[in-house]
Design a protein around this motif. Structure first.
Motif, PDB file in Angstrom:
ATOM      1  N   GLY A   1       0.724  -1.314   0.089  1.00  0.00           N
ATOM      2  CA  GLY A   1       0.158   0.001  -0.002  1.00  0.00           C
ATOM      3  C   GLY A   1       0.718   1.265  -0.048  1.00  0.00           C
ATOM      4  O   GLY A   1       0.558   2.297   0.149  1.00  0.00           O
ATOM      5  N   VAL A   2       1.924   1.251  -0.505  1.00  0.00           N
ATOM      6  CA  VAL A   2       3.026   2.242  -0.213  1.00  0.00           C
ATOM      7  C   VAL A   2       2.946   2.923  -1.721  1.00  0.00           C
ATOM      8  O   VAL A   2       2.930   2.456  -2.826  1.00  0.00           O
ATOM      9  CB  VAL A   2       4.543   1.764   0.160  1.00  0.00           C
ATOM     10  CG1 VAL A   2       5.489   3.003  -0.146  1.00  0.00           C
ATOM     11  CG2 VAL A   2       4.492   1.344   1.348  1.00  0.00           C
ATOM     12  N   ARG A   3       2.888   4.242  -1.816  1.00  0.00           N
ATOM     13  CA  ARG A   3       2.875   5.025  -3.197  1.00  0.00           C
ATOM     14  C   ARG A   3       4.242   5.240  -3.259  1.00  0.00           C
ATOM     15  O   ARG A   3       5.308   5.650  -2.553  1.00  0.00           O
ATOM     16  CB  ARG A   3       2.174   6.616  -2.789  1.00  0.00           C
ATOM     17  CG  ARG A   3       2.024   7.437  -4.293  1.00  0.00           C
ATOM     18  CD  ARG A   3       1.101   8.798  -3.872  1.00  0.00           C
ATOM     19  NE  ARG A   3       0.871   9.227  -5.125  1.00  0.00           N
ATOM     20  CZ  ARG A   3       1.127  10.396  -5.405  1.00  0.00           C
ATOM     21  NH1 ARG A   3       1.924  11.067  -4.774  1.00  0.00           N
ATOM     22  NH2 ARG A   3       0.543  10.845  -6.726  1.00  0.00           N
ATOM     23  N   ILE A   4       4.669   4.986  -4.719  1.00  0.00           N
ATOM     24  CA  ILE A   4       6.104   5.194  -5.099  1.00  0.00           C
ATOM     25  C   ILE A   4       6.009   6.332  -6.298  1.00  0.00           C
ATOM     26  O   ILE A   4       5.140   6.392  -6.855  1.00  0.00           O
ATOM     27  CB  ILE A   4       6.342   3.919  -5.868  1.00  0.00           C
ATOM     28  CG1 ILE A   4       6.178   2.531  -4.873  1.00  0.00           C
ATOM     29  CG2 ILE A   4       7.831   3.836  -6.333  1.00  0.00           C
ATOM     30  CD1 ILE A   4       6.107   1.269  -5.780  1.00  0.00           C
ATOM     31  N   CYS A   5       6.976   7.188  -5.985  1.00  0.00           N
ATOM     32  CA  CYS A   5       7.308   8.500  -7.047  1.00  0.00           C
ATOM     33  C   CYS A   5       8.691   8.205  -7.349  1.00  0.00           C
ATOM     34  O   CYS A   5       9.531   8.222  -6.369  1.00  0.00           O
ATOM     35  CB  CYS A   5       6.898   9.615  -6.197  1.00  0.00           C
ATOM     36  SG  CYS A   5       5.309   9.764  -5.890  1.00  0.00           S
ATOM     37  N   ILE A   6       8.875   8.344  -8.731  1.00  0.00           N
ATOM     38  CA  ILE A   6      10.183   8.611  -9.433  1.00  0.00           C
ATOM     39  C   ILE A   6      10.054  10.129  -9.496  1.00  0.00           C
ATOM     40  O   ILE A   6       9.546  10.602 -10.670  1.00  0.00           O
ATOM     41  CB  ILE A   6      10.422   7.601 -10.793  1.00  0.00           C
ATOM     42  CG1 ILE A   6       9.785   6.473 -10.272  1.00  0.00           C
ATOM     43  CG2 ILE A   6      11.972   7.875 -11.004  1.00  0.00           C
ATOM     44  CD1 ILE A   6      10.518   5.472  -9.264  1.00  0.00           C
ATOM     45  N   LYS A   7      11.142  10.823  -8.964  1.00  0.00           N
ATOM     46  CA  LYS A   7      11.052  12.154  -8.971  1.00  0.00           C
ATOM     47  C   LYS A   7      11.410  12.738 -10.280  1.00  0.00           C
ATOM     48  O   LYS A   7      10.721  13.887 -10.866  1.00  0.00           O
ATOM     49  CB  LYS A   7      12.063  12.763  -8.011  1.00  0.00           C
ATOM     50  CG  LYS A   7      12.117  14.539  -7.685  1.00  0.00           C
ATOM     51  CD  LYS A   7      12.740  14.665  -6.513  1.00  0.00           C
ATOM     52  CE  LYS A   7      12.702  16.288  -6.326  1.00  0.00           C
ATOM     53  NZ  LYS A   7      13.667  16.619  -4.993  1.00  0.00           N
TER      54      LYS A   7
ATOM     55  N   LEU B   1       6.803  10.751 -12.047  1.00  0.00           N
ATOM     56  CA  LEU B   1       6.072   9.375 -12.133  1.00  0.00           C
ATOM     57  C   LEU B   1       5.829   8.889 -11.043  1.00  0.00           C
ATOM     58  O   LEU B   1       6.510   8.323 -10.036  1.00  0.00           O
ATOM     59  CB  LEU B   1       6.868   8.377 -13.324  1.00  0.00           C
ATOM     60  CG  LEU B   1       6.242   7.227 -13.560  1.00  0.00           C
ATOM     61  CD1 LEU B   1       4.866   7.115 -14.062  1.00  0.00           C
ATOM     62  CD2 LEU B   1       7.081   6.220 -13.949  1.00  0.00           C
ATOM     63  N   CYS B   2       4.594   8.540 -10.624  1.00  0.00           N
ATOM     64  CA  CYS B   2       4.259   7.929  -9.353  1.00  0.00           C
ATOM     65  C   CYS B   2       3.057   6.731  -9.716  1.00  0.00           C
ATOM     66  O   CYS B   2       2.288   6.585 -10.844  1.00  0.00           O
ATOM     67  CB  CYS B   2       3.209   8.840  -8.582  1.00  0.00           C
ATOM     68  SG  CYS B   2       4.231  10.326  -7.843  1.00  0.00           S
ATOM     69  N   SER B   3       3.138   5.640  -8.722  1.00  0.00           N
ATOM     70  CA  SER B   3       2.140   4.657  -8.922  1.00  0.00           C
ATOM     71  C   SER B   3       0.609   4.908  -8.737  1.00  0.00           C
ATOM     72  O   SER B   3      -0.084   4.311  -9.289  1.00  0.00           O
ATOM     73  CB  SER B   3       2.463   3.474  -7.542  1.00  0.00           C
ATOM     74  OG  SER B   3       2.506   3.987  -6.514  1.00  0.00           O
TER      75      SER B   3
END
Length: 227
Positions: free
Chosen positions: A112-118, A122-124
């Protein structure tokens, strides 16, 4: 359930921005060699955008995420429900092993973790909490690109060394030059090797983390025995 963060002092590499609060937004950074200081990440500590900043210094992207000192601690925090969002500066900071990278992302998403590529913005998940349909497709492509870049780096390094030697270059110290054991062990890379040897890490693990050869580890081990 979010668990309050009381005191996570793992080691000086973890920069705690807020104590006695809830750990929700984590920034993860990694450099591939000890020589890389990670100066571009300095602003992370000052921004106040993150509850904690975790930094794996001198760890090769080929090392599995769970086998890194700070990577494993991040996963431990995820397991206890303390993390709601993880931010990576660049996709390659997750790793350069495509299978392990994708497995790590899937593990974070399943928790349930939101992932962001700065650097890609881009975020999940989108701001409304709904899954981003492009995230899975893009991360698969980026994982393959990151792994290929690792192979390219190794190839360029080998080619550069071969050209240097072909032009009369020599590796190592000049003949007759001596170096004291203390001076040898005081080098940043060798100090890192000593620390990992004391943690009973394998040669393969140390090579990946520090960016050295097994022969260098043997030299350090021999120097320790002589000191």
């Amino acid at each position: 359930m979010i668990i309050p963060f009381i005191c996570y002092i793992f080691n000086p590499i973890i920069k705690i921005v807020a104590l006695n609060t809830y750990i929700m937004r984590i920034k993860y950074n990694r450099t591939s060699t000890i020589e890389q200081q990670g100066n571009r990440f300095i602003e992370d500590d000052k921004s106040g955008d993150y509850n904690a900043v975790l930094f794996d210094k001198g760890v090769s992207g080929s090392v599995n995420f769970k086998d890194r000192a700070q990577g494993s601690k991040l996963l431990e925090m995820v397991d206890t429900g303390q993390v709601k969002e993880v931010v990576f500066e660049e996709f390659s900071r997750i790793g350069r092993n495509s299978m392990d990278t994708l497995n790590t992302l899937e593990y974070l998403k399943s928790a349930g973790v939101r992932i962001c590529i700065k650097n890609y913005s881009l975020c999940s998940t989108n701001e409304d909490g709904k899954a981003n349909p492009l995230f899975g497709m893009m991360t698969k492509v980026l994982a393959e690109v990151s792994e290929q870049e690792r192979h390219n780096i190794k190839e360029r390094t080998a080619q550069g060394r071969a050209v240097y030697l072909a032009n009369g270059g020599k590796l190592g110290r000049e003949k007759g030059d001596t170096e004291s054991t203390a001076k040898f062990l005081s080098k940043d890379k060798n100090r890192a090797i000593v620390r990992l040897l004391n943690q009973n890490k394998s040669y393969r693990d140390i090579c990946g983390r520090v960016g050295c050869s097994p022969s260098t580890i043997r030299k350090v081990k021999k120097a320790l025995e002589m000191s």
